[in-house]
Scaffold this active site. Structure first.
Site, PDB file in Angstrom:
ATOM      1  CB  THR A 199      -0.933   0.023   1.226  1.00 17.97           C
ATOM      2  OG1 THR A 199      -1.711  -1.172   1.242  1.00 17.97           O
ATOM      3  CG2 THR A 199      -1.859   1.226   1.178  1.00 17.97           C
ATOM      4  CG  ASP A 219       8.064  -6.851   4.730  1.00 16.47           C
ATOM      5  OD1 ASP A 219       8.289  -8.017   4.326  1.00 16.47           O
ATOM      6  OD2 ASP A 219       6.921  -6.450   5.011  1.00 16.47           O
TER       7      ASP A 219
END
Length: 259
Positions: free
Chosen positions: A10, A110
């Site tokens: 996002t 991540d």
């Protein structure tokens, strides 16, 4: 200077690091899955110009990306900009951390960066709760190895699903209410979404601590909504918004033989 880029589904977060390891400048932008390297370069140019920065000061860069098509675009942009190959964090990257899982190739970039930075900053064992598009829990055990964690829908995904089916609720701000017991519709929705996310994190972390017998492991909150959730729980030892970016830089330093 080192530029770290955390490309989420996002949002994309960027951090420009000084030589002392501090984030001198940071930016956040929407992730567009159709961006080309030229479009990304134009965005970077705008950020640097806005803050009066010389783009030539960026001599190295690293990327943690969960959107494969954007990895290529960012790689080309940064290669053209710096003249050196940027680090691309993958499960195969030598991060200096053992991934103690049956299939290490499934771990997101991540999550690896989070674990590396958390271990360096807070020691081992340590648990990270990352509130992004998904809510990720990442666990480093007492031996300093990455052990996995949990993945669940993020706050905004849950809120969007609710609001799409209940239009009258869509104007409720996403923030922590004063109490878990909502005495208005707005407070009830906030409790369900924000306090619910906090309670979920509390429950999962408690179970993980029992399973690995790490009762005193610090718990670190990160991600765009970490501060919102932290207002509804005392779970976190620290809220560390730059954790992922620091992890990317630490992996790059390890690759350079500086860690």
């Amino acid at each position: 200077m080192f530029l770290a880029i955390d490309v989420g589904n996002t949002q994309t977060t960027l951090g420009l690091f000084d030589e002392d390891g501090s984030v001198a400048h940071g930016w956040r932008m929407a992730t567009s899955h159709t961006d080309t390297s030229d479009m990304i370069d134009a965005r970077l140019h705008g950020y640097f110009n806005k803050d009066g920065l010389d783009q030539a000061r960026v001599t190295a860069a690293g990327i943690a990306c969960v959107v494969p098509v954007l990895t290529r675009a960012w790689y080309k942009c940064l290669l053209d900009r710096t003249g050196t190959e940027p680090l691309v964090v993958t499960p195969q990257t030598d991060s200096g951390m053992r991934i103690d899982m049956p299939n290490p190739t499934q771990v997101g970039a991540d999550r690896i960066a989070n674990a590396v930075a958390a271990r360096l900053t807070y020691g081992a064992p340590v648990i990270v709760v990352d509130f992004g598009t998904a809510t990720n829990i990442d666990v480093v055990d007492a031996a300093g190895s990455y052990r996995g964690g949990a993945i669940s829908p993020g706050l905004m995904l849950s809120a969007a699903a609710l609001f799409s089916r209940a239009a009258k609720l869509s104007s409720v701000p996403i923030e922590a209410p004063a109490h878990a017991l909502g005495e208005t519709t707005e407070a009830a929705v906030q409790s369900g979404i924000v306090v619910g996310a906090a309670a979920q994190a509390e429950g999962l972390v408690a179970r993980i601590k029992r399973e690995l017998d790490i009762p005193n492991a610090p718990v670190v909150g990160t991600g765009g909504l970490a501060r919102t959730v932290s207002a509804a729980t005392d779970l976190f030892s620290a809220v560390d918004p730059d954790l992922t970016l620091r992890g990317i830089r630490e992996i790059w330093l390890h690759q350079q033989g500086q860690r």
